[in-house]
Design an enzyme around this catalytic site. Structure first.
Site, short mmCIF file in Angstrom:
data_model
loop_
_atom_site.label_atom_id
_atom_site.label_comp_id
_atom_site.label_asym_id
_atom_site.label_seq_id
_atom_site.Cartn_x
_atom_site.Cartn_y
_atom_site.Cartn_z
N CYS A 125 0.86 -1.19 0.00
CA CYS A 125 0.00 0.00 0.00
C CYS A 125 0.90 1.25 0.00
CB CYS A 125 -0.94 -0.07 1.20
SG CYS A 125 -2.26 1.15 1.26
N ASP A 184 -8.06 -3.44 -8.71
CA ASP A 184 -7.69 -2.49 -7.67
C ASP A 184 -8.18 -1.09 -8.06
OD1 ASP A 184 -6.50 -0.77 -5.85
OD2 ASP A 184 -4.54 -1.76 -5.91
N HIS A 211 -7.32 -4.14 -4.09
CA HIS A 211 -6.27 -3.51 -3.30
C HIS A 211 -6.10 -4.27 -1.98
CE1 HIS A 211 -3.60 -0.17 -2.49
NE2 HIS A 211 -4.07 -0.13 -1.26
#
Length: 257
Positions: free
Chosen positions: A138, A194, A227
């Site tokens: 991330c 994502d 994600h």
């Protein structure tokens, strides 16, 4: 979160001294193979916006179980040294508040300090002159791309590090423009579902990596993954993609470190 690797590794919190005579230290989770086993190499782990939480610590422990010494550093140590928040809206909001205060220069200083600690404090482990690996997730994935520009980093796994084509922490041109300055190998991982990494971002990453074929950079896109697909504590956890991502990460480190 219970640590399934605790029996196979030695792990604990440590404080990393910072340069310039700073009275403060950077907390980090230090995991290494069980006593008597010499690490094959060392890897830095850069966390998500949720801090060095149970899952991030489990990543370090898992690397230690594979024979690596792993150091998960608190990239928010200046504003929230022990940040550990949940995967919910409140946790995300808290993490983003501290994320937005991180600069590229700070991150590079932190990684350099962590590398110096690893190499100076653990010469007996054979780490003094070995290059390091780096993995981030991330926001930590974005930071891992920045860390990859340091000569001491030989291999970097950037998992779903969003906004690298449009943003740089602390300001300046987008982080992706630093790819030509990366001396080691950079593998970027993301899912094709994502929402934080739209098609134009993936095209930009692919083009930046492809411009340097001699470097061994790669973009690995996981079909059907969103994600955070590597993280077992997140709603987007994708077991098949996570398994493939972990195998590729180990391949990268085994061939580079």
């Amino acid at each position: 979160m219970a640590d399934p690797f605790s029996a196979a590794v030695d792990a604990q919190w440590v404080d990393i001294p910072m340069p310039g005579g700073s009275p403060r230290a950077m907390p980090a989770w230090w995991a290494r193979p069980a006593a008597g086993e010499r690490p094959r190499a060392a890897v830095l782990v850069l966390p998500e916006v949720f801090g060095v939480n149970g899952w991030v610590r489990s990543v370090a422990d898992r690397l230690a179980a594979e024979g690596y010494a792993a150091l998960a550093i608190s990239t928010f140590w200046r504003t929230a040294p022990h940040l550990d928040v949940g995967y919910d809206e409140a946790g995300l909001a808290a993490g983003r508040e501290h994320r937005d205060q991180v600069t590229t220069d700070q991150l590079l200083s932190d990684v350099a300090a962590a590398a110096a600690w690893l190499q100076a404090a653990h010469q007996g482990d054979g780490l003094a002159h070995k290059p390091l690996g780096c993995v981030g997730f991330c926001f930590g994935g974005h930071l891992a791309l920045l860390a990859a520009t340091l000569p001491v980093i030989a291999a970097t796994a950037d998992f779903y590090g969003a906004r690298v084509s449009t943003f740089r922490p602390g300001g300046g041109s987008p982080s992706l423009e630093l790819v030509p300055e990366i001396p080691g190998r950079l593998w970027c991982f993301c899912g094709d579902a994502d929402p934080l990494m739209p098609a134009e971002e993936l095209r930009a990453i692919e083009a930046a990596l492809a411009a340097h074929p001699e470097a061994g950079h790669r973009l690995l896109i996981a079909p059907g993954a969103g994600h955070g697909y590597m993280c077992t504590a997140r709603g987007d956890y994708h077991p098949a993609a996570a398994q493939e991502g972990w195998a590729a990460l180990l391949e990268l480190f085994a061939s580079s470190l």
